[in-house]
Write a protein that holds these residues in place. Structure first.
Motif, PDB file in Angstrom:
ATOM      1  N   GLY A  39     -39.130 -10.453  -1.836  1.00  8.12           N
ATOM      2  CA  GLY A  39     -38.929 -11.883  -1.977  1.00  8.12           C
ATOM      3  C   GLY A  39     -38.891 -12.271  -3.447  1.00  8.12           C
ATOM      4  O   GLY A  39     -39.186 -11.461  -4.329  1.00  8.12           O
ATOM      5  N   TYR A  40     -38.527 -13.513  -3.705  1.00  4.57           N
ATOM      6  CA  TYR A  40     -38.398 -14.020  -5.083  1.00  4.57           C
ATOM      7  C   TYR A  40     -39.080 -15.390  -5.164  1.00  4.57           C
ATOM      8  O   TYR A  40     -38.826 -16.266  -4.343  1.00  4.57           O
ATOM      9  N   TRP A  41     -39.941 -15.556  -6.196  1.00  2.00           N
ATOM     10  CA  TRP A  41     -40.688 -16.798  -6.381  1.00  2.00           C
ATOM     11  C   TRP A  41     -40.595 -17.269  -7.826  1.00  2.00           C
ATOM     12  O   TRP A  41     -40.455 -16.456  -8.755  1.00  2.00           O
ATOM     13  N   ASP A  42     -40.733 -18.571  -8.027  1.00  2.00           N
ATOM     14  CA  ASP A  42     -40.809 -19.137  -9.373  1.00  2.00           C
ATOM     15  C   ASP A  42     -42.152 -18.788 -10.011  1.00  2.00           C
ATOM     16  O   ASP A  42     -43.116 -18.465  -9.304  1.00  2.00           O
ATOM     17  N   PRO A  43     -42.243 -18.869 -11.354  1.00  2.00           N
ATOM     18  CA  PRO A  43     -43.520 -18.608 -12.028  1.00  2.00           C
ATOM     19  C   PRO A  43     -44.633 -19.498 -11.475  1.00  2.00           C
ATOM     20  O   PRO A  43     -44.429 -20.688 -11.222  1.00  2.00           O
ATOM     21  N   ARG A  54     -41.552 -17.044   4.420  1.00  2.00           N
ATOM     22  CA  ARG A  54     -41.265 -15.623   4.205  1.00  2.00           C
ATOM     23  C   ARG A  54     -39.755 -15.405   4.112  1.00  2.00           C
ATOM     24  O   ARG A  54     -39.267 -14.723   3.222  1.00  2.00           O
ATOM     25  N   HIS A  55     -39.031 -15.965   5.061  1.00  2.00           N
ATOM     26  CA  HIS A  55     -37.576 -15.804   5.053  1.00  2.00           C
ATOM     27  C   HIS A  55     -36.955 -16.481   3.837  1.00  2.00           C
ATOM     28  O   HIS A  55     -35.986 -15.971   3.275  1.00  2.00           O
ATOM     29  N   GLY A  56     -37.516 -17.606   3.443  1.00  2.00           N
ATOM     30  CA  GLY A  56     -36.979 -18.300   2.275  1.00  2.00           C
ATOM     31  C   GLY A  56     -37.062 -17.465   1.017  1.00  2.00           C
ATOM     32  O   GLY A  56     -36.142 -17.473   0.189  1.00  2.00           O
ATOM     33  N   ALA A  57     -38.167 -16.734   0.840  1.00  2.00           N
ATOM     34  CA  ALA A  57     -38.339 -15.918  -0.361  1.00  2.00           C
ATOM     35  C   ALA A  57     -37.367 -14.740  -0.386  1.00  2.00           C
ATOM     36  O   ALA A  57     -36.781 -14.430  -1.436  1.00  2.00           O
ATOM     37  N   SER A 234     -43.141  -9.696  -7.503  1.00  2.00           N
ATOM     38  CA  SER A 234     -44.338  -8.877  -7.285  1.00  2.00           C
ATOM     39  C   SER A 234     -45.211  -9.385  -6.135  1.00  2.00           C
ATOM     40  O   SER A 234     -45.942  -8.600  -5.516  1.00  2.00           O
ATOM     41  N   HIS A 235     -45.142 -10.680  -5.804  1.00  2.00           N
ATOM     42  CA  HIS A 235     -45.956 -11.203  -4.708  1.00  2.00           C
ATOM     43  C   HIS A 235     -45.560 -10.618  -3.353  1.00  2.00           C
ATOM     44  O   HIS A 235     -46.297 -10.796  -2.365  1.00  2.00           O
ATOM     45  N   THR A 236     -44.429  -9.956  -3.292  1.00  2.00           N
ATOM     46  CA  THR A 236     -44.019  -9.307  -2.046  1.00  2.00           C
ATOM     47  C   THR A 236     -45.121  -8.400  -1.518  1.00  2.00           C
ATOM     48  O   THR A 236     -45.259  -8.234  -0.300  1.00  2.00           O
ATOM     49  N   PRO A 239     -51.205  -8.654   0.082  1.00  2.00           N
ATOM     50  CA  PRO A 239     -51.480  -8.202   1.461  1.00  2.00           C
ATOM     51  C   PRO A 239     -51.125  -9.219   2.532  1.00  2.00           C
ATOM     52  O   PRO A 239     -50.624  -8.861   3.595  1.00  2.00           O
ATOM     53  N   GLU A 240     -51.336 -10.511   2.235  1.00  2.00           N
ATOM     54  CA  GLU A 240     -51.042 -11.528   3.243  1.00  2.00           C
ATOM     55  C   GLU A 240     -49.538 -11.629   3.507  1.00  2.00           C
ATOM     56  O   GLU A 240     -49.103 -11.797   4.645  1.00  2.00           O
ATOM     57  N   PHE A 241     -48.735 -11.539   2.436  1.00  2.00           N
ATOM     58  CA  PHE A 241     -47.294 -11.646   2.613  1.00  2.00           C
ATOM     59  C   PHE A 241     -46.737 -10.401   3.299  1.00  2.00           C
ATOM     60  O   PHE A 241     -45.896 -10.481   4.192  1.00  2.00           O
ATOM     61  N   ALA A 242     -47.198  -9.227   2.863  1.00  2.00           N
ATOM     62  CA  ALA A 242     -46.692  -7.970   3.423  1.00  2.00           C
ATOM     63  C   ALA A 242     -47.228  -7.696   4.821  1.00  2.00           C
ATOM     64  O   ALA A 242     -46.764  -6.773   5.488  1.00  2.00           O
ATOM     65  N   LEU A 243     -48.208  -8.497   5.264  1.00  2.00           N
ATOM     66  CA  LEU A 243     -48.818  -8.366   6.589  1.00  2.00           C
ATOM     67  C   LEU A 243     -49.503  -7.022   6.797  1.00  2.00           C
ATOM     68  O   LEU A 243     -49.662  -6.558   7.920  1.00  2.00           O
ATOM     69  N   ILE A 244     -49.908  -6.405   5.703  1.00  2.00           N
ATOM     70  CA  ILE A 244     -50.546  -5.101   5.808  1.00  2.00           C
ATOM     71  C   ILE A 244     -51.924  -5.221   6.449  1.00  2.00           C
ATOM     72  O   ILE A 244     -52.310  -4.399   7.279  1.00  2.00           O
ATOM     73  N   ARG A 245     -52.677  -6.253   6.083  1.00  2.00           N
ATOM     74  CA  ARG A 245     -54.023  -6.400   6.634  1.00  2.00           C
ATOM     75  C   ARG A 245     -54.004  -6.594   8.133  1.00  2.00           C
ATOM     76  O   ARG A 245     -54.899  -6.152   8.841  1.00  2.00           O
ATOM     77  N   HIS A 246     -52.959  -7.255   8.632  1.00  2.00           N
ATOM     78  CA  HIS A 246     -52.847  -7.478  10.073  1.00  2.00           C
ATOM     79  C   HIS A 246     -52.857  -6.152  10.821  1.00  2.00           C
ATOM     80  O   HIS A 246     -53.511  -6.010  11.849  1.00  2.00           O
ATOM     81  N   PHE A 247     -52.151  -5.163  10.284  1.00  2.00           N
ATOM     82  CA  PHE A 247     -52.087  -3.868  10.933  1.00  2.00           C
ATOM     83  C   PHE A 247     -53.301  -3.013  10.592  1.00  2.00           C
ATOM     84  O   PHE A 247     -53.806  -2.271  11.422  1.00  2.00           O
TER      85      PHE A 247
END
Length: 298
Positions: A39-43, A54-57, A234-236, A239-247
């Protein structure tokens, strides 16, 4: 990349990449949606975790590369490493491009084709299971070659730039977004981080941004330029965005995934914290590159 992967030939690397995406095609779509990329985010912007955010990024990363490379409306585009078709379908719908997408993964090509039909874009966006270095397309077939997060899976990067140069028409545009490694000498700890990224993400190596520019220019391209997007993407790996903790919270779920698809599928979850460390320390970077084949478009 692991020692086993590193010992394989280029053909072995190709097969390993295909196996990885064959087994994760639906998993990535469930976790990340339309796009199998960052994904891509502003500073100073923090990533949201609901589906729309998520889809927007990830949608925005596509738009940023379109803008940076100057992709023209109505272009004939070759998408090397098309995944499940997200960028290609954007290029077809928003810009009126005709797109040929290629991926090593048969299930990815099939899913992208399904999505193109569902979107009414099957005539504009077609997808094939092919090797990016051996597509069989004639010389000067495309106005644009697009490669979003596929270059790092290719061992022979000189061959990649040479093949792209062959496939582009005079005046055509190359647009690349890729993971990279910081230029210069790395400490032992930094080298270990890179090795772990390679191992879990099925990559032969990482090149630096200056090396990508050099290889591109050596292939004959002009107007070669690149930009570091590391801070924006880098925020991709939060853990919350990547949903790693969920798994990670469900060991039973992880064991079931491994039984069903093989242990390689777990590389994504192991890679998340390592990728975050790589971005946080600056040893892993993310770059966009654009270049032009000499000559004028007809």
């Amino acid at each position: 990349m692991s020692a086993a992967f590193a010992a394989e030939s280029a053909g072995g690397i190709t097969a390993a990449v295909a196996r990885y995406y064959d087994t994760t095609v639906d998993l990535y779509e469930e976790l990340w949606g339309e796009h199998v990329h960052h994904g891509y985010w502003d500073p100073h912007e923090r990533p949201g975790t609901d589906v729309a955010q998520r889809h927007g990024a990830t949608d925005r990363l596509v738009r940023e590369l379109v803008a940076y490379a100057g992709i023209p409306a109505g272009a004939h585009v070759l998408d090397l490493g098309c995944g499940i078709g997200g960028p290609a379908l954007y290029l077809a719908s928003a810009l009126g491009c005709t797109v040929e997408g290629v991926t090593l993964s048969g299930p990815q090509a099939a899913r992208a084709t399904e999505k193109a039909h569902a979107a009414g874009l099957a005539e504009q966006a077609r997808f094939h299971q092919l090797d990016a270095l051996a597509t069989g397309y004639p010389d000067a077939s495309f106005d644009v070659v697009w490669a979003m997060e596929s270059l790092m899976h290719i061992a022979d990067r000189s061959a990649f730039f040479a093949e792209v140069f062959r496939l582009l028409r005079p005046g055509g545009t190359l647009a690349v977004a890729t993971w990279s490694v910081r230029d210069g000498e790395l400490s032992d700890e930094e080298q270990d981080t890179v090795k772990m990224v390679l191992r879990h993400q099925v990559m032969p190596s990482l090149s630096s941004r200056p090396e990508h520019e050099r290889l591109c220019a050596a292939a004959g391209f002009e107007q070669v330029a690149s930009v570091d997007w590391s801070a924006a993407v880098s925020h991709t790996w939060d853990p919350e965005f990547a949903l790693i903790r969920h798994f990670d919270k469900s060991k039973t779920m992880m064991m079931e995934l491994a039984r069903e698809r093989g242990v390689d599928v777990l590389g994504y979850f192991h890679a998340g914290p390592i990728m975050k460390k790589g971005f946080d320390t600056g040893v892993i970077t993310y770059d966009a590159l654009r270049a032009t084949k000499p000559g004028a478009q007809a």
